[in-house]
Design a protein around this motif. Sequence first.
Motif, mmCIF file in Angstrom:
data_model
loop_
_atom_site.group_PDB
_atom_site.id
_atom_site.type_symbol
_atom_site.label_atom_id
_atom_site.label_comp_id
_atom_site.label_asym_id
_atom_site.label_seq_id
_atom_site.Cartn_x
_atom_site.Cartn_y
_atom_site.Cartn_z
ATOM 1 N N LYS A 1 3.799 6.396 -15.861
ATOM 2 C CA LYS A 1 2.578 6.696 -16.619
ATOM 3 C C LYS A 1 1.916 7.982 -16.107
ATOM 4 C CE LYS A 1 1.463 1.939 -17.954
ATOM 5 N NZ LYS A 1 0.473 0.832 -17.861
ATOM 6 N N ASN A 2 1.872 8.123 -14.775
ATOM 7 C CA ASN A 2 1.287 9.344 -14.206
ATOM 8 C C ASN A 2 2.113 10.572 -14.573
ATOM 9 O OD1 ASN A 2 -0.766 7.893 -12.994
ATOM 10 N ND2 ASN A 2 0.352 7.617 -11.069
ATOM 11 N N ARG A 3 3.425 10.389 -14.635
ATOM 12 C CA ARG A 3 4.288 11.508 -15.026
ATOM 13 C C ARG A 3 4.007 11.917 -16.469
ATOM 14 N NH1 ARG A 3 10.580 10.981 -13.834
ATOM 15 N NH2 ARG A 3 9.936 12.000 -11.899
ATOM 16 N N GLN A 4 3.790 10.929 -17.322
ATOM 17 C CA GLN A 4 3.474 11.241 -18.720
ATOM 18 C C GLN A 4 2.133 11.966 -18.828
ATOM 19 O OE1 GLN A 4 3.670 7.512 -20.804
ATOM 20 N NE2 GLN A 4 5.899 7.285 -20.532
ATOM 21 N N ARG A 5 1.164 11.560 -18.005
ATOM 22 C CA ARG A 5 -0.130 12.243 -18.031
ATOM 23 C C ARG A 5 0.003 13.672 -17.527
ATOM 24 N NH1 ARG A 5 -4.674 8.691 -15.227
ATOM 25 N NH2 ARG A 5 -5.873 10.516 -15.932
ATOM 26 N N ALA B 1 0.821 -1.216 0.000
ATOM 27 C CA ALA B 1 0.000 0.000 0.000
ATOM 28 C C ALA B 1 0.851 1.261 0.000
ATOM 29 C CB ALA B 1 -0.918 -0.006 1.215
ATOM 30 N N LEU B 2 2.097 1.140 0.446
ATOM 31 C CA LEU B 2 2.986 2.300 0.509
ATOM 32 C C LEU B 2 3.937 2.368 -0.675
ATOM 33 C CD1 LEU B 2 3.961 2.054 4.282
ATOM 34 C CD2 LEU B 2 2.176 3.471 3.272
ATOM 35 N N CYS B 3 3.985 1.298 -1.451
ATOM 36 C CA CYS B 3 4.926 1.233 -2.575
ATOM 37 C C CYS B 3 4.215 1.618 -3.863
ATOM 38 C CB CYS B 3 5.502 -0.177 -2.718
ATOM 39 S SG CYS B 3 6.587 -0.652 -1.384
ATOM 40 N N SER B 4 4.572 2.745 -4.380
ATOM 41 C CA SER B 4 4.037 3.138 -5.683
ATOM 42 C C SER B 4 4.819 2.427 -6.775
ATOM 43 C CB SER B 4 4.141 4.655 -5.861
ATOM 44 O OG SER B 4 3.419 5.324 -4.846
ATOM 45 N N SER B 5 4.106 1.836 -7.693
ATOM 46 C CA SER B 5 4.763 1.113 -8.772
ATOM 47 C C SER B 5 5.538 2.083 -9.662
ATOM 48 C CB SER B 5 3.718 0.367 -9.604
ATOM 49 O OG SER B 5 4.297 -0.144 -10.774
ATOM 50 N N PRO B 6 6.829 1.828 -9.916
ATOM 51 C CA PRO B 6 7.583 2.708 -10.823
ATOM 52 C C PRO B 6 6.936 2.829 -12.193
ATOM 53 C CG PRO B 6 9.061 1.234 -9.642
ATOM 54 C CD PRO B 6 7.666 0.773 -9.347
ATOM 55 N N THR B 7 6.309 1.750 -12.658
ATOM 56 C CA THR B 7 5.645 1.799 -13.967
ATOM 57 C C THR B 7 4.473 2.772 -13.944
ATOM 58 O OG1 THR B 7 6.267 -0.501 -14.369
ATOM 59 C CG2 THR B 7 4.497 0.416 -15.724
ATOM 60 N N TRP B 8 3.649 2.659 -12.880
ATOM 61 C CA TRP B 8 2.519 3.570 -12.773
ATOM 62 C C TRP B 8 2.978 5.007 -12.541
ATOM 63 C CZ3 TRP B 8 -2.220 2.753 -14.275
ATOM 64 C CH2 TRP B 8 -2.698 1.440 -14.355
ATOM 65 N N MET B 9 4.064 5.179 -11.827
ATOM 66 C CA MET B 9 4.578 6.528 -11.603
ATOM 67 C C MET B 9 5.032 7.161 -12.911
ATOM 68 S SD MET B 9 6.646 5.902 -8.018
ATOM 69 C CE MET B 9 7.110 7.599 -7.785
ATOM 70 N N GLY C 1 4.551 21.900 -7.696
ATOM 71 C CA GLY C 1 5.087 20.571 -7.414
ATOM 72 C C GLY C 1 4.751 19.576 -8.504
ATOM 73 N N LEU C 2 3.519 19.610 -8.999
ATOM 74 C CA LEU C 2 3.122 18.709 -10.085
ATOM 75 C C LEU C 2 3.898 19.013 -11.366
ATOM 76 C CD1 LEU C 2 -0.751 18.586 -9.533
ATOM 77 C CD2 LEU C 2 0.925 16.822 -8.978
ATOM 78 N N GLN C 3 4.127 20.275 -11.598
ATOM 79 C CA GLN C 3 4.910 20.652 -12.776
ATOM 80 C C GLN C 3 6.355 20.166 -12.648
ATOM 81 O OE1 GLN C 3 5.030 24.878 -13.465
ATOM 82 N NE2 GLN C 3 5.912 24.681 -15.517
ATOM 83 N N HIS C 4 6.856 20.182 -11.412
ATOM 84 C CA HIS C 4 8.239 19.753 -11.182
ATOM 85 C C HIS C 4 8.396 18.249 -11.405
ATOM 86 C CE1 HIS C 4 12.221 19.544 -9.397
ATOM 87 N NE2 HIS C 4 11.777 18.608 -8.558
ATOM 88 N N VAL C 5 7.483 17.443 -10.840
ATOM 89 C CA VAL C 5 7.626 15.984 -10.974
ATOM 90 C C VAL C 5 7.301 15.512 -12.383
ATOM 91 C CG1 VAL C 5 7.133 15.569 -8.545
ATOM 92 C CG2 VAL C 5 5.256 15.553 -10.188
ATOM 93 N N ALA C 6 6.646 16.348 -13.183
ATOM 94 C CA ALA C 6 6.363 15.959 -14.565
ATOM 95 C C ALA C 6 7.617 15.977 -15.425
ATOM 96 C CB ALA C 6 5.305 16.887 -15.166
ATOM 97 N N ASP C 7 8.671 16.631 -14.936
ATOM 98 C CA ASP C 7 9.933 16.680 -15.671
ATOM 99 C C ASP C 7 10.570 15.290 -15.669
ATOM 100 O OD1 ASP C 7 12.354 17.178 -16.806
ATOM 101 O OD2 ASP C 7 12.944 18.771 -15.410
ATOM 102 N N PRO C 8 10.833 14.686 -16.820
ATOM 103 C CA PRO C 8 11.411 13.331 -16.862
ATOM 104 C C PRO C 8 12.811 13.246 -16.269
ATOM 105 C CG PRO C 8 11.356 14.297 -19.057
ATOM 106 C CD PRO C 8 10.580 15.215 -18.170
#
Length: 311
Positions: A34-38, A24-32, A74-81
């Motif tokens: 994908k969320n970054r791409q969105r 529950a505390l581990c965010s999947s790197p794959t999903w992260m 913050g969202l704009q920052h984490v969207a940076d690949p």
Amino acid sequence: QKISAHWREIQAAGKIKGFSTPAALCSSPTWMQKNRQRLSTINSQAVRETLEQTLDAEGFTRDAFQPAFTLIDGLQHVADPNVPLPDWRTQLPQSSSWWFLVDRYFGRDPLLTTGFVTTDQPVSTHAQSQELGRDLPVAGVPMIISGWSYALADLQPWSHHQLLIISALMAIFDISLLAILYRDLRLWLIQVITLAFGIGAMIASMKLLHAHLNLLNVLSFRLVLAIGVDYGIYVVLVWQKTREIEHDVAGVVKPVLLAGLTAVSGFGSLALARNPALTGLGIACAIGIFWSLVATIFFTLPAMAAAKPKR
């Protein structure tokens, strides 16, 4: 997620009692990713401008909505690949009360985590450890199974082998020393039979009580062998020099009996320990010392009384 799903299946099958993972505390790197791409498809600057225009139109102060602007930034920052994926250890402040949970499940490497499994019964046999070793792993997921009880059970074949080798060497050494000390075949045979009876009764009792051998309680055989030799030496040396056998032997039986009962009580108290290794060691030593004491009093003494001391 794969591990949690697999362990949930074997729990439903009754192979384990329960488990706990940081899924529950581990965010999947794959999903992260994908969320970054969105997030990268969202025009953060336009969102910020729209919020500013709305606040100005409604007459609100921007300072009151500063957290909203911080969130957009913050969202704009984490969207940076080029920005690394977030790590729990860098996201939480040092004063956070959630550190106990992070330290329990996560290693220094955020991709290295720990899961806990509770079995239906204590792991005490090699077969149980082998079964867990087959059921718990998930294909494609590196996993190391550890735990005190699991490790002790997994090393049982090795401990049995070491028991045979080391105990045999120690027995040969003790028997040789007794032969040099006594220089009397009768005394030597009585002592050897006493030791054999004590060890044999100890093994039989452990078998009846289902006390399995592990990495630690195999040491009890060497300890019991040494104590059995000590008890025998006390009795034999008094017998060799006795003039009034009833008086002299009674004088040595009381200390030997008191020492034996004290040792049995001391090691037996380890049965209350929560550590299964200490519990097994205490039970094995208590059983072995008890039978060594019984063999000394009820075999060695009558055998000595039946023989005549050499003058």
